[in-house]
Scaffold this motif. Structure first.
Motif, PDB file in Angstrom:
ATOM      1  N   LYS B 457       0.826  -1.213   0.000  1.00  0.00           N
ATOM      2  CA  LYS B 457       0.000   0.000   0.000  1.00  0.00           C
ATOM      3  C   LYS B 457       0.844   1.239   0.000  1.00  0.00           C
ATOM      4  O   LYS B 457       0.458   2.277  -0.519  1.00  0.00           O
ATOM      5  N   THR B 458       1.995   1.153   0.638  1.00  0.00           N
ATOM      6  CA  THR B 458       2.765   2.371   0.814  1.00  0.00           C
ATOM      7  C   THR B 458       3.811   2.566  -0.271  1.00  0.00           C
ATOM      8  O   THR B 458       4.577   3.502  -0.211  1.00  0.00           O
ATOM      9  N   ASP B 460       4.286   2.746  -4.521  1.00  0.00           N
ATOM     10  CA  ASP B 460       3.650   2.609  -5.824  1.00  0.00           C
ATOM     11  C   ASP B 460       4.563   1.819  -6.746  1.00  0.00           C
ATOM     12  O   ASP B 460       5.684   1.480  -6.410  1.00  0.00           O
ATOM     13  N   GLU B 504      -1.174  -7.831  -3.800  1.00  0.00           N
ATOM     14  CA  GLU B 504      -2.068  -6.958  -3.056  1.00  0.00           C
ATOM     15  C   GLU B 504      -3.507  -7.445  -3.154  1.00  0.00           C
ATOM     16  O   GLU B 504      -4.241  -7.477  -2.184  1.00  0.00           O
TER      17      GLU B 504
END
Lengths: 219, 707, 160
Positions: B457-458, B460, B504
């Motif tokens: 999530k943190t 890209d 993810e």
């Protein structure tokens, strides 16, 4: 009641005398061509009223002029009418003034004793043209901007002082915010004041001397 | 005019006046009629013509042909006859003279004659002047250039110029099948920002359309932008667009628009360009718009690319829904139909839908008007959905893109290729499913999981890609990008990133207990006879020849000195062993030894420290290890397992199963068992380094002294 | 003579009436429109129209999609261009939720971060879930929603 007020006012203003002098004087039999002068005056009054109404919204700066004109024309109730009357009235002024001049010319009305009336009339014609020239820039659209560019350019053609006069007319080298502001000021203050004064003299002379009759064949 | 003539005139005028009429009302009446007439004309002009207003003044516009107001046209026209230096005559001298003449007229013409026929010269002169002015005005109007057409700005082009042209230049060559919308929205390559937060979806679509079909954008600007605001393009749906062209003026919102027979008024090239602009040939986007409504977000397809092309091009009834009547219980049928009619209100059917329908319908719930019709359709099944004949709807470019995307997607494309690359290049250190583990190149360092949702999530895609490409030298990760001397080219990098990103949405299967993976297998495994050796044996084989059997030094430096042991930390030692040393005979042992074996070596070398035994105290080496690895959870606040490792006193006495340390008995000490993974693995995120484990085991064996 | 004088008088009276009437007509024709012309700006009412956001074919299932629409609000001739940005979300392709992208905390613009499956406000780290619910940070209430409708595949909103 009305008569009483009239009397009271008459005691103080002697308006009946003035009224009689202006409206009850006799004038020669004339034809429809003689309405041209008063028609010009009527349109001038129309221009004054609609012009004043336009200044309620118009803003003479390059960033707002165009938008405020669009606003007047499209957003305000009867804005189209006020601006339309003013726009077409401007053309009517020129047409009527010239026709009035031609009438006076062909009827020999510029001759004794009306020479001064004629001269103020010619100056009034120049003022009307000045109104047209300065008013034309105010909407700040393409046509007005470029027409004024060309129009002021012509001033620059004058020998010796041309460039100097061009700069005065434009308030600088180019058409700019300064040009717009001074054209606006001229259009709503200088020219109307001059016009009012000259129309006053013009009318005084017309009333004082009287209008000519239609010249007869032998005159 | 002499005095006598003046007197005569005044007398005659007086008589005329007496015969005349009063100014009011007779004259005023006529004036009023004239005024009314003029007012009506002005008001009519204002109403029917209006006051014209062109575009806002643009001093920079050099193409505008200036025209003065009509009553100056004669002067404007006159200037054409006075070229060059003579211009001043036309512009100034003649008008000036005319005005002067007018002013002086009463003094020039002093004859008493008034009727125009009696003064022919003046009359004719004036007539000539007036006729001249009229002629010039008319001539000027007739020579007027045609009015300019309004220029409509190509807004998609402007958008491109403002946002893309700086880096990409005037055009971008995009490979067929690129998901351009996604590229723009997410900013996939280095240095390219993600525009998704700054540009609206419409703007991104317009940009994608422009990049793939700038001509189409021009056609849109020319024909459509008059009514359709750009970049809020009319529709990106090819089916709808086809309807627009098929139905022409009969298309509902084009009704009454004369020009709307686009299929006839535009050339094929223009039409094609326009379609490509409005629905950019961008495979994934086309799939989302056209296919996912029925197919969900992915298709399973096993045929060849040619067959797929034919299938999509020809369309037709290809979906046969089974009759669900016997298969579903009445209760299930009820729940499912309620769900189909109103998904928001009847979420109970969602599970059923997922079980039975989603495999074909994807996650798009088909719309049913009411329960009855839903029951009818679902119970009877049949070919109830007809796939459009896409060959008639999509342009060649769009079809190509769609087929390529669908084919690649059905083959598992991106992430699948990435999986192999990951296994080859990354799993040694990061584990097979990115769960991390010991850092083989940095002692005491644990590689955190990269498959966790927190991690993904943190970061890209661009960040992950950069990490892989440039490596993280500070943490012992070498560069993998071909540009930086690594093994992966751009495409492979993207594939690996896609594979990692894939975690993810599809988290890797629960990682096996971490201790099973403490030492990841290395593909560059050393010869089999070396694999089971201890640190001491390895030392004898690899190092003793130069450094002495007990590390006392020979050709190479001695290890059993304080200076050596304190000069190099584990990392430096690891590097020293792994890579050859210029100017010495020391070889790069990475070719011969695995990372874990080098670690074993280092651990052995440490024991050669004359201070090793002395340093085996709580305050010497143990507290540092505990502090780095245990104190986070085992402190007076958190007190996990009732154990507090922050002080010697507490670590020896506290704990739910106290004591955690039995001095002299490493095999039965809970601490030793835990760090060895016997029972519960500690630390839970991954095992301690071999040398740290050894230190603690040796310390316990030595009686766990405090100082 | 009397007769003709009387006739003359009648004609003059008629002319006086005509002058007054025509003058009145012209005066009214300019004067009456001038009243709304002057009052105009005070009488304009705020528009309450549906604002067209765009085609719903762009909205992917379960992914908030950003739509931007520039609307012009006018104070006189000064156009204040106001950009309405809204995230459109649908979970089933039938019901659409339109959310403002203005953070309910201090009106910063939130962004949809696909990687985190949430809206993020850069000013004070407010985090909103996909449906606009507050997940973390200072925002006092979920993201505001617009009244919306879908017609012919086009989504419209009303400013609240």
């Amino acid at each position: 009641m009305l008569a009483k007020i009239g009397d009271w006012l008459d005691e103080r203003f002697s308006w009946r005398e003035v009224w009689a002098a202006i409206f009850e004087r006799k004038v020669p039999h004339v034809n429809w061509f003689y309405t041209l002068g008063s028609a010009t005056l009527f349109v001038a009054i129309n221009q004054a009223i609609t012009g004043i109404l336009l200044t309620l919204y118009y803003v003479p700066t390059p960033d707002h002029a165009y938008d405020s004109v669009v606003y007047i024309t499209t957003q305000l109730p009867f804005g189209w009418l006020i601006r339309g009357l003013h726009h077409w009235g401007a053309s009517a002024m020129v047409v009527l003034t010239v026709l009035h001049l031609l009438r006076v010319f062909y009827f020999g009305a510029y001759k004794y004793p009306r020479e001064a009336t004629w001269i103020t009339g010619i100056i009034l014609l120049l003022i009307v043209i000045g109104f047209g020239f300065t008013g034309y820039l105010l909407p700040w659209d393409q046509k007005s901007f470029w027409a004024t560019t060309v129009g002021t350019q012509i001033i620059g053609l004058a020998p010796f002082v041309g460039d100097w006069m061009l700069r005065i007319a434009r308030g600088g080298r180019d058409i700019s915010a300064v040009t717009l502001a001074r054209f606006f000021g001229t259009h709503v203050w200088i020219l109307p004041a001059t016009l009012a004064a000259l129309v006053g003299i013009h009318l005084y002379l017309v009333i004082r001397i009287g209008i000519t009759g239609v010249p007869k064949k032998d005159e | 005019m002499n005095e006598q003539e003046k007197k005569k005139y005044l007398d005659e005028y007086k008589k005329e006046k007496e015969k005349g009429v009063p100014f009011f009302p007779d004259i005023i009446f006529k004036d009023t009629i004239a005024a009314l007439l003029i007012f009506i004309i002005l008001a009519a002009l204002a109403y029917f013509v209006g006051a014209p207003l062109e575009a806002r003044a643009n001093p920079a516009d050099t193409t505008y042909t200036p025209r003065p107001e009509w009553y100056f046209l004669f002067l404007f026209q006159a200037l054409k006859y006075f070229p060059g230096k003579l211009e001043v005559i036309g512009a100034m001298v003649l008008p000036g003279l005319l005005i002067l003449l007018l002013i002086l007229l009463p003094f020039i013409d002093r004859s008493p004659k008034r009727h125009f026929l009696n003064r022919p010269f003046a009359s004719i002169s004036a007539f000539v002047v007036v006729a001249g002015i009229l002629y010039l005005t008319i001539a000027s109007v007739r020579e007027a250039p045609p009015p300019q057409e309004a220029i409509v700005v190509d807004k998609a082009a402007a958008l491109y110029a403002a946002n893309c042209a700086n880096c990409h230049g005037p055009s971008i060559d995009v490979p067929v099948g690129t998901d351009l919308h996604q590229v723009i929205a997410a900013g996939t390559h280095e240095g390219m920002p993600a525009w998704g937060g700054d540009l609206g979806t419409d703007e991104i679509d317009a940009l994608a359309g422009f990049i793939l079909s700038p001509n189409g954008s021009a056609v849109f600007t020319k024909y459509c932008a008059v009514c359709h605001e750009q970049p809020l393009v009319a529709s990106g749906n090819p089916v709808e667009l086809q309807r627009v062209f098929d139905e022409g003026v009969n298309y509902p919102s084009h009704e009454g628009i004369e020009a709307a027979n686009w299929a006839e008024s535009l050339t094929d090239t223009e039409l094609n360009g326009l379609l490509n602009f409005l629905a950019a040939p961008d495979g994934q986007r086309l799939f989302v718009i056209n296919c996912s409504g029925c197919h969900g977000q992915a298709v399973g397809y096993n045929g060849t690319e040619e067959e797929l092309t034919e299938l999509i091009t020809k369309g037709g009834q290809h979906l046969d829904m089974p009759a669900w009547k016997g298969t579903l219980s009445e209760k299930d049928m009820d729940a499912l139909t309620s769900y189909v009619v109103d998904p928001a209100q009847n979420s109970g059917g969602a599970t059923l839908f997922g079980q039975h329908c989603a495999s074909c319908h994807g996650n798009k719930v088909p719309k049913a008007p009411d329960k009855e019709s839903a029951i009818k359709i679902i119970s009877s099944g049949g070919a109830h959905i007809t796939m459009p004949v896409w060959g008639d709807i999509l342009t060649v470019e769009q079809l190509d893109a769609l087929v390529q995307y669908t084919f690649a997607a059905s083959k598992g494309g991106g992430p699948a290729a990435g999986a192999n690359l990951f296994a080859e290049n990354c799993s040694d250190c990061h584990g097979k499913s990115g769960q991390g583990g010991l850092n083989p190149s940095r002692h005491g360092d644990i590689i955190a999981p990269i498959s966790s949702s927190e991690y993904l999530k943190t970061r890209d895609d661009a960040t992950i890609r950069n990490i892989i490409s440039f490596g993280q030298p500070d943490f012992g990760m070498s560069p993998f990008g071909a540009e930086n001397g690594g093994a992966l080219d751009d495409e492979q990098l993207d594939a690996v990133v896609a594979f990692i990103r894939n975690w993810e949405s599809n988290p890797p299967a629960e990682a096996p207990a971490a201790n099973a993976e403490v030492q990841p297998e290395t593909p560059a495994a050393p010869s089999p006879n070396l694999t089971s050796l201890t640190g001491a044996q390895l030392f004898t084989i690899a190092c003793a020849r130069c450094h002495g059997p007990a590390g006392e030094g020979d050709v190479g430096p001695a290890f059993n000195t304080k200076e050596f042991q304190s000069k190099l930390d584990d990392q430096a030692l690891f590097d020293m062993i792994s890579y050859s040393r210029a100017g010495t005979d020391m070889i790069a042992w990475t070719d011969k030894l695995s990372k874990s074996q080098i670690e074993l070596l280092i651990q052995y070398i440490r024991t050669l420290d004359p201070n090793y035994a002395a340093s085996l105290t709580y305050s010497g080496r143990v507290s540092a290890i505990l502090e780095a690895n245990c104190n986070t959870c085992h402190n007076p606040e958190k007190l996990r397992g009732g154990w507090d490792s922050t002080s010697y006193q507490s670590l020896m006495t506290s704990g739910d199963n106290a004591p955690a340390v039995i001095p002299g008995n490493a095999a039965n000490s809970l601490l030793a068992r835990s760090i060895l993974g016997q029972g519960s693995q500690m630390p839970p995120i991954g095992s301690l380094s071999q040398s740290d484990i050894q230190v603690i085991l040796d310390w316990i064996a030595a009686g766990a002294p405090e100082n | 003579m009397d007769k003709s004088e009387g006739k003359q008088l009648g004609r003059r009276n008629f002319m006086k009436v005509a002058i007054a009437s025509i003058g009145g007509v012209i005066g009214a024709a300019i004067g009456l429109p001038a009243i709304p012309y002057i009052m105009g700006p005070a009488l304009q009412k705020e528009s309450d129209d549906w604002i067209q956001l765009g085609s719903i074919s762009k909205v992917e299932l379960n992914i908030p999609t950003l739509f931007k629409k520039t609307i012009e609000t006018q104070t006189g001739w000064i156009d204040t261009e106001e950009e309405i940005s809204a995230y459109v979300l649908t979970s089933n392709g039938q019901d659409y939720v339109v959310m403002s992208n203005v953070c309910t905390h201090l009106a910063c613009r939130v962004r949809w971060i696909p990687e985190q499956d949430s809206f993020f406000c850069p000013c004070h780290n407010g985090v909103f879930a996909k449906d606009g619910a507050v997940v973390a940070g200072p925002p006092p209430r979920p993201l505001d929603r617009f009244e919306s409708k879908v017609e012919d595949g086009v989504i419209f909103i009303k400013r609240g």
